[in-house]
Design a protein around this motif. Structure first.
Motif, short mmCIF file in Angstrom:
data_model
loop_
_atom_site.label_atom_id
_atom_site.label_comp_id
_atom_site.label_asym_id
_atom_site.label_seq_id
_atom_site.Cartn_x
_atom_site.Cartn_y
_atom_site.Cartn_z
N GLN A 59 -2.38 2.66 -6.69
CA GLN A 59 -3.32 3.22 -5.71
C GLN A 59 -3.27 4.75 -5.77
OE1 GLN A 59 -2.08 1.34 -1.96
NE2 GLN A 59 -3.93 0.11 -2.06
N GLY A 114 -11.62 2.22 -0.76
CA GLY A 114 -11.91 2.03 0.66
C GLY A 114 -11.72 3.35 1.41
N HIS A 162 -11.31 4.61 5.29
CA HIS A 162 -11.04 3.95 6.58
C HIS A 162 -10.75 4.96 7.67
CE1 HIS A 162 -9.08 1.22 3.40
NE2 HIS A 162 -10.29 0.76 3.61
N ARG A 213 -8.39 4.95 10.45
CA ARG A 213 -7.25 4.13 10.92
C ARG A 213 -6.82 4.54 12.32
NH1 ARG A 213 -3.89 2.09 5.71
NH2 ARG A 213 -2.54 1.23 7.31
N ALA A 223 0.19 3.95 1.53
CA ALA A 223 -0.10 4.71 2.75
C ALA A 223 1.10 4.86 3.68
CB ALA A 223 -1.25 4.03 3.50
N PHE A 230 -0.40 -3.05 -9.14
CA PHE A 230 -1.50 -2.14 -9.43
C PHE A 230 -1.16 -0.75 -8.89
CE2 PHE A 230 -3.17 -2.26 -5.05
CZ PHE A 230 -2.63 -3.46 -4.60
N TYR A 264 -5.94 -2.51 10.93
CA TYR A 264 -5.69 -1.14 11.37
C TYR A 264 -6.95 -0.31 11.54
CZ TYR A 264 -6.11 -0.85 6.29
OH TYR A 264 -6.55 -0.99 5.02
N GLU A 305 0.88 -1.18 0.00
CA GLU A 305 0.00 0.00 0.00
C GLU A 305 0.92 1.22 0.00
OE1 GLU A 305 -2.34 0.37 3.61
OE2 GLU A 305 -0.57 0.58 4.86
N GLU A 360 -15.52 -3.83 -4.80
CA GLU A 360 -14.89 -2.62 -4.25
C GLU A 360 -13.99 -1.90 -5.26
OE1 GLU A 360 -12.32 -3.66 -1.00
OE2 GLU A 360 -11.35 -1.70 -0.98
N ARG A 380 -8.81 -0.44 -10.97
CA ARG A 380 -10.22 -0.83 -10.81
C ARG A 380 -11.16 0.27 -11.29
NH1 ARG A 380 -10.77 -4.20 -5.15
NH2 ARG A 380 -9.19 -5.74 -5.69
N GLY A 433 -8.34 2.39 -6.00
CA GLY A 433 -7.54 1.60 -6.94
C GLY A 433 -7.71 2.15 -8.35
N THR A 480 -5.03 -7.66 -9.47
CA THR A 480 -3.76 -8.00 -10.10
C THR A 480 -2.64 -7.96 -9.06
OG1 THR A 480 -3.56 -5.67 -10.69
CG2 THR A 480 -4.40 -7.14 -12.39
N GLU A 485 -1.24 -11.75 -4.86
CA GLU A 485 -2.61 -12.25 -4.73
C GLU A 485 -2.67 -13.73 -5.10
OE1 GLU A 485 -5.05 -10.62 -3.57
OE2 GLU A 485 -4.71 -8.49 -3.87
N ILE A 514 -8.24 -6.68 -15.04
CA ILE A 514 -7.41 -5.78 -14.23
C ILE A 514 -8.01 -5.48 -12.87
CG2 ILE A 514 -6.22 -4.71 -16.18
CD1 ILE A 514 -8.22 -2.39 -16.01
N1 GAP Z 1 -4.16 1.60 2.34
C1 GAP Z 1 -5.34 0.87 2.46
C2 GAP Z 1 -5.49 -0.17 1.48
O1 GAP Z 1 -4.56 -0.52 0.78
P1 GAP Z 1 -7.22 -1.85 0.49
O2 GAP Z 1 -8.71 -1.92 0.66
O3 GAP Z 1 -6.43 -3.09 0.73
O4 GAP Z 1 -6.75 -0.67 1.42
C3 GAP Z 1 -7.38 -0.10 -1.40
O5 GAP Z 1 -6.90 -1.34 -0.97
C4 GAP Z 1 -7.79 -0.14 -2.87
O6 GAP Z 1 -6.69 -0.65 -3.64
C5 GAP Z 1 -8.94 -1.11 -3.15
O7 GAP Z 1 -10.19 -0.46 -2.97
C6 GAP Z 1 -8.70 -1.45 -4.60
O8 GAP Z 1 -9.29 -0.47 -5.44
C7 GAP Z 1 -7.18 -1.37 -4.74
N2 GAP Z 1 -6.62 -2.75 -4.73
C8 GAP Z 1 -6.30 -3.50 -3.66
N3 GAP Z 1 -5.80 -4.69 -4.04
C9 GAP Z 1 -5.78 -4.68 -5.39
C10 GAP Z 1 -5.36 -5.62 -6.39
N4 GAP Z 1 -4.83 -6.79 -6.07
N5 GAP Z 1 -5.50 -5.29 -7.70
C11 GAP Z 1 -6.02 -4.09 -8.05
N6 GAP Z 1 -6.42 -3.16 -7.16
C12 GAP Z 1 -6.30 -3.45 -5.84
#
Ligand code: GAP
Length: 441
Positions: free
Chosen positions: A202, A272, A274, A276, A155, A200, A252, A153, A269, A316, A313, A197, A187, A194
């Motif tokens: 963020q 998100g 959150h 935290r 973050a 990706f 978190y 992430e 989704e 997404r 994302g 994946t 994953e 897509i």
């Molecule tokens: N910092 C918080 C965080 O990472 P998350 O819900 O795990 O939260 C946030 O991820 C966003 O990242 C998700 O809503 C999604 O859009 C994108 N995301 C997470 N995993 C992904 C993946 N494997 N492939 C594509 N997008 C992904």
């Protein structure tokens, strides 16, 4: 509509390609072609503008993908960023346990759950934990002393830079830090093109507030974030909130909401939001030994802010935009990508009706006029109808045709993609006509 139609269009028109295709593809990684990268950039630029330009108290950051490995211990990702996995002993397929439970919501005992692939019952292993972070080594020697992780992430890069940023810009709570960048997760079941994946992007914003103001701030950000999707032209009936139940919450989070989009494969989704709390800052204080507090001048005291996170994302959202735009216009036997003109990868195509009589030269002049304002391409190949249909598939909202009348009165036709209406417009008024049409879309 099936997702396969979008996958096929994306390849044919140069939006998205499977990674390493000539080698048979590579594990849930995708490459973005000319139209895909422009569409993706247009989306992320709108997000960046929305966050950093339209909010005086939100600033940008670009931190490294590789960071000190202790960050991931502090954040909890080394210990808790796991997916429970199950294997089918019969056909060797591997699944995320939660997905199987979701599909077969009557049975949570593994012995009773059927393998979705081979249909056997009683052959699934008990769930095992699997860490989703990619590991690598810094330097030439591969041992445990120099492990690094690809960030899962963006973050954490914000948290560890937040005091430097706050001091450099003399920011006062509440303030936010925004970042767009790659994230990586190993994953288990990457799927739906897509959507999920291993690599990706963020678009994350961390908003630092006083403890006690966190609930209000979370609600404000929920509303701001859902309205952001209007700008992308997404159909609002395909967007909804989903609140995380106690057993869904990330390690978190005190409270979490997803913004979901109705994809061809169902509601899922895209972002998100959150609360935290001060979880991450407390952890970084503990692991780094450094104080992470800010100073409250009014009260003359130091405190740890709470953090409201909006985490979207990009890939997404791109898939949501592609799915929503896909339109089979059966009445006119054409396929149209109805992108909002503000994010379409190409805004206008300039087409001289024929390749002679001075029309290409006028076309080039129109190109020069439009290029500084819009992403514009020039096309003189094939019949005008075919040229328009090619651009409908690419989602180009405006078509400009130079015909014999242009030489006489300096006017061109301006064709609108969705209703195929054609207006006669003076060349000098073309930029304004396109801008007006974009604004009123
Ligand atoms: N910092 C918080 C965080 O990472 P998350 O819900 O795990 O939260 C946030 O991820 C966003 O990242 C998700 O809503 C999604 O859009 C994108 N995301 C997470 N995993 C992904 C993946 N494997 N492939 C594509 N997008 C992904």
């Amino acid at each position: 509509m099936s997702i396969d139609k979008i996958v096929s269009l994306c390849k044919r028109r140069g939006f998205v390609f499977q990674s390493s295709e000539i080698y048979g593809g590579f594990g849930a990684i995708y490459d973005y072609g000319p139209l895909g990268i422009t569409l993706k950039n247009n989306i992320s630029q709108l997000w960046w503008r929305d966050m950093t330009q339209l909010h005086e108290n939100i600033v940008g950051l670009d931190s490294g993908i590789l960071m000190h490995p202790k960050i991931w211990e502090a954040s909890g990702h080394v210990g808790a960023f796991n997916d429970p996995l199950v294997d089918c002993k019969e056909c060797k397929s591997r699944y995320r346990a939660d997905d199987l439970v979701e599909k077969d919501n009557k049975n949570t005992e593994w012995i009773k759950i059927q393998c979705p692939k081979c249909g056997t019952t009683g052959k699934l292993t008990e769930p095992r934990q699997f860490n989703l972070m990619f590991k690598t080594n810094i330097g030439p020697v591969e041992d445990d002393s120099n492990i690094a992780f690809l960030r899962p992430e963006t973050a954490q890069g914000i948290y560890v830079n937040y005091l430097l940023t706050q001091n450099a810009l003399r920011l006062k709570v509440p303030f936010g830090i925004a970042q767009i960048g790659k994230a990586f997760r190993n994953e288990i079941v990457a799927r739906n093109f897509i959507f999920r994946t291993r690599e990706f992007e963020q678009m994350e914003m961390q908003y630092f507030v006083k403890p006690g103001e966190d609930d209000k701030s979370l609600n404000e950000w929920k509303q701001k974030r859902i309205s952001f999707y209007d700008q992308l032209g997404l159909n609002s009936s395909k967007l909804r909130f989903h609140e995380h139940g106690k057993n869904e919450l990330a390690h978190y989070a005190k409270e979490a909401w997803d913004i979901e989009f109705e994809f061809p494969f169902g509601w899922s989704e895209i972002e998100g939001i959150h609360n935290r709390t001060d979880f991450d800052l407390v952890q970084h204080e503990k692991f780094s030994g450094k104080k992470m507090e800010v100073f409250d001048q009014q009260k003359n005291e130091r405190f740890l802010p709470y953090i409201i996170e909006t985490s979207a994302g990009l890939n997404r959202i791109l898939l949501a935009v592609l799915s929503d735009a896909y339109w089979e216009d059966k009445d006119n036997d054409r396929l149209v990508m109805k992108f909002h003109p503000k994010i379409a990868p190409v805004t206008a195509v300039v087409c001289p009706l024929v390749k002679k009589d001075g029309l290409p030269e006028i076309g080039r002049k129109v190109m020069d006029l439009l290029k500084p304002h819009f992403i514009t391409i020039y096309d003189q190949q094939g019949s005008i109808g075919k040229r328009y249909y090619r651009q409908d598939e690419a989602g180009t909202p405006f078509g400009i045709t130079i015909d014999h009348q242009t030489g006489e009165d300096n006017s061109v036709t301006l064709r609108h993609r969705d209703n195929q209406q054609q207006d006669r417009v003076d060349i000098d008024q073309l930029v304004k006509a396109i801008n007006d049409s974009m604004e009123n879309y």
